[in-house]
Design a protein around this motif. Structure first.
Motif, short mmCIF file in Angstrom:
data_model
loop_
_atom_site.label_atom_id
_atom_site.label_comp_id
_atom_site.label_asym_id
_atom_site.label_seq_id
_atom_site.Cartn_x
_atom_site.Cartn_y
_atom_site.Cartn_z
N ASN A 62 0.84 -1.19 0.00
CA ASN A 62 0.00 0.00 0.00
C ASN A 62 0.88 1.24 0.00
O ASN A 62 1.56 1.52 0.99
CB ASN A 62 -0.92 -0.01 1.23
N PRO A 63 0.89 2.00 -1.09
CA PRO A 63 1.76 3.18 -1.18
C PRO A 63 1.34 4.34 -0.29
O PRO A 63 2.13 5.25 -0.05
CB PRO A 63 1.66 3.58 -2.66
N ALA A 70 -4.47 2.87 -4.32
CA ALA A 70 -3.15 3.24 -4.83
C ALA A 70 -3.23 4.29 -5.91
O ALA A 70 -2.20 4.87 -6.30
CB ALA A 70 -2.44 2.00 -5.37
N ILE A 84 -1.89 -4.73 -4.81
CA ILE A 84 -1.63 -3.30 -4.57
C ILE A 84 -2.96 -2.55 -4.45
O ILE A 84 -3.85 -2.71 -5.28
CB ILE A 84 -0.79 -2.70 -5.70
N GLY A 85 -3.06 -1.74 -3.40
CA GLY A 85 -4.24 -0.90 -3.21
C GLY A 85 -5.36 -1.58 -2.44
O GLY A 85 -6.52 -1.23 -2.59
N THR A 145 2.81 4.80 -6.99
CA THR A 145 2.29 3.55 -7.55
C THR A 145 2.94 3.27 -8.90
O THR A 145 3.31 2.12 -9.21
CB THR A 145 0.76 3.63 -7.69
N GLU A 161 -1.78 10.60 -6.26
CA GLU A 161 -0.91 9.77 -7.08
C GLU A 161 -0.60 10.44 -8.42
O GLU A 161 0.44 10.17 -9.02
CB GLU A 161 -1.56 8.40 -7.29
#
Length: 374
Positions: free
Chosen positions: A73-74, A138, A132-133, A149, A143
């Motif tokens: 998770n960014p 993300a 991811i996310g 991401t 972003e």
């Protein structure tokens, strides 16, 4: 005793209060003392994004009802503002509110790509699909400028590492140049969350996410690029989004989605009072009906975290939703396994050739990873 100050929704925000986290020692409550003036109305919450230098970047999960083992998770917090988001309670660990703070005070893990390269370069690393996310989107608005991401996907692309993404944002289309070649090698899939087709409901339920029609266009764009797309109908909210279940699935299939799954409304920790506040603000005439049905599917409680039932509920009403979903996906041909984690190819993985040195920078108490699957 003075009555509490009535809650009202803020434009562009999902939560209607800044409910304090469960770890706070002191309790505060706004009251209506009769002296409130129009000019005293609370100012809108502006989004703040703070750089975070995380200690680690991959979260490993052992929950039996989650179809993946590793996630990334960014960001912490999410500007999309979905009032039902199960990740909201994690802001309590930071001393912030799971309410308006969660969607306005964000943390960006700026060293995520470097940490990922270091992880993939370890001699003992064994590749498996990275989701991811999962907790926070993300592809949320910040972003566009930060591109964390994007840089994470560049690492995975260069290493031929399989990835699965889930989002409500059309921004994922920006990364087709990375995702399409990966999908052609069986290394990328995507899921688009589509809660409702009603833009009016979506504007209050998930105020800064892409509109439903735009998400359908994103499904079509991804599918035409050769990326297997799964639609996530989540959450199914009784008497709010639940009546649309079949129509959502039909629209997603027509746009190109190859498979689907659903999750009934989950109300862990602070999500429960936040969601009930949202109901009172936007659907006061049906708030009690909604919560009664939720309790019917949770053994009489507002929420039950048992792994065997937390995603789909239990009882007559939960079984009716399951039957409706199963019959619809079978009719639409979406019951096959296309676009699932197990089909992603890990055999082509290659370790990164260039590995950045570990950074010593940190960001206060906003470092490290939390287990968000409880």
């Amino acid at each position: 005793m003075l009555p509490p100050r009535p809650l009202s929704a803020q434009k562009g925000r999902g939560a209607v209060s800044n409910l304090q986290g469960r770890y706070e020692v002191n309790s505060r409550e706004a009251v209506d003392d009769g002296w409130a003036r129009e000019e005293d109305a609370p100012l809108p919450f502006k989004t703040q994004v703070t750089d975070e230098f995380a200690k680690s970047i991959l979260t490993r999960n052992s929950s039996p009802d989650i179809p993946f083992n590793v996630s990334l998770n960014p960001y912490r917090g999410c500007e999309h503002g979905c009032v039902y988001c199960f990740a909201r309670p994690t802001h309590s660990y930071l001393g912030l509110s799971p309410g308006l703070d969660f969607e306005s005070r964000l943390f960006a893990k700026v060293n995520a790509p470097d940490l990922l390269r270091q992880e993939l370069a370890k001699a003992g690393y064994r590749p498996e699909p990275i989701a991811i996310g999962v907790n926070t989107d993300a592809y949320q608005p910040c972003e566009r400028e930060l591109r964390i991401t994007r840089r994470v996907l560049e690492v995975l692309h260069d290493c031929a590492h399989p990835v699965a993404l889930i989002t409500k944002s059309s921004l994922i289309e920006r990364d087709l140049d990375l995702l399409a070649p990966m999908a052609a090698k069986g290394q990328a899939i995507a899921a688009i969350t589509l809660t409702t087709l009603d833009p009016a409901i979506s504007r209050t339920l998930e105020p800064r996410a892409a509109a439903p029609a735009r998400r359908l266009r994103t499904i079509r764009t991804l599918a035409e690029a050769g990326i297997p797309v799964r639609v996530s109908v989540a959450p199914v909210i009784p008497f709010v989004t639940e009546p649309e279940l079949e129509r959502v699935l039909e629209a997603a299939r027509e746009a190109g989605a190859v498979s689907a799954h659903y999750v009934v409304l989950r109300l862990p920790w602070e999500v429960n009072p936040l969601f009930q506040q949202w109901l009172e603000a936007h659907f006061p005439e049906r708030a009690q009906r909604v919560m009664n049905r939720v309790r019917d599917m949770r053994g009489g409680k507002d929420y039950d975290s048992d792994f065997s039932t937390r995603m789909h509920g239990e009882g007559v009403w939960a079984d009716l939703i399951r039957q409706r979903f199963d019959k619809t996906v079978k009719r639409l041909g979406m019951h096959l396994t296309s676009g699932r984690f197990a089909e992603l190819d890990v055999s082509q993985f290659k370790r990164p050739q260039v590995v950045p040195p570990a950074s010593r920078k940190q960001c206060g108490n906003a470092t490290g990873q939390f287990d968000l699957f409880s």
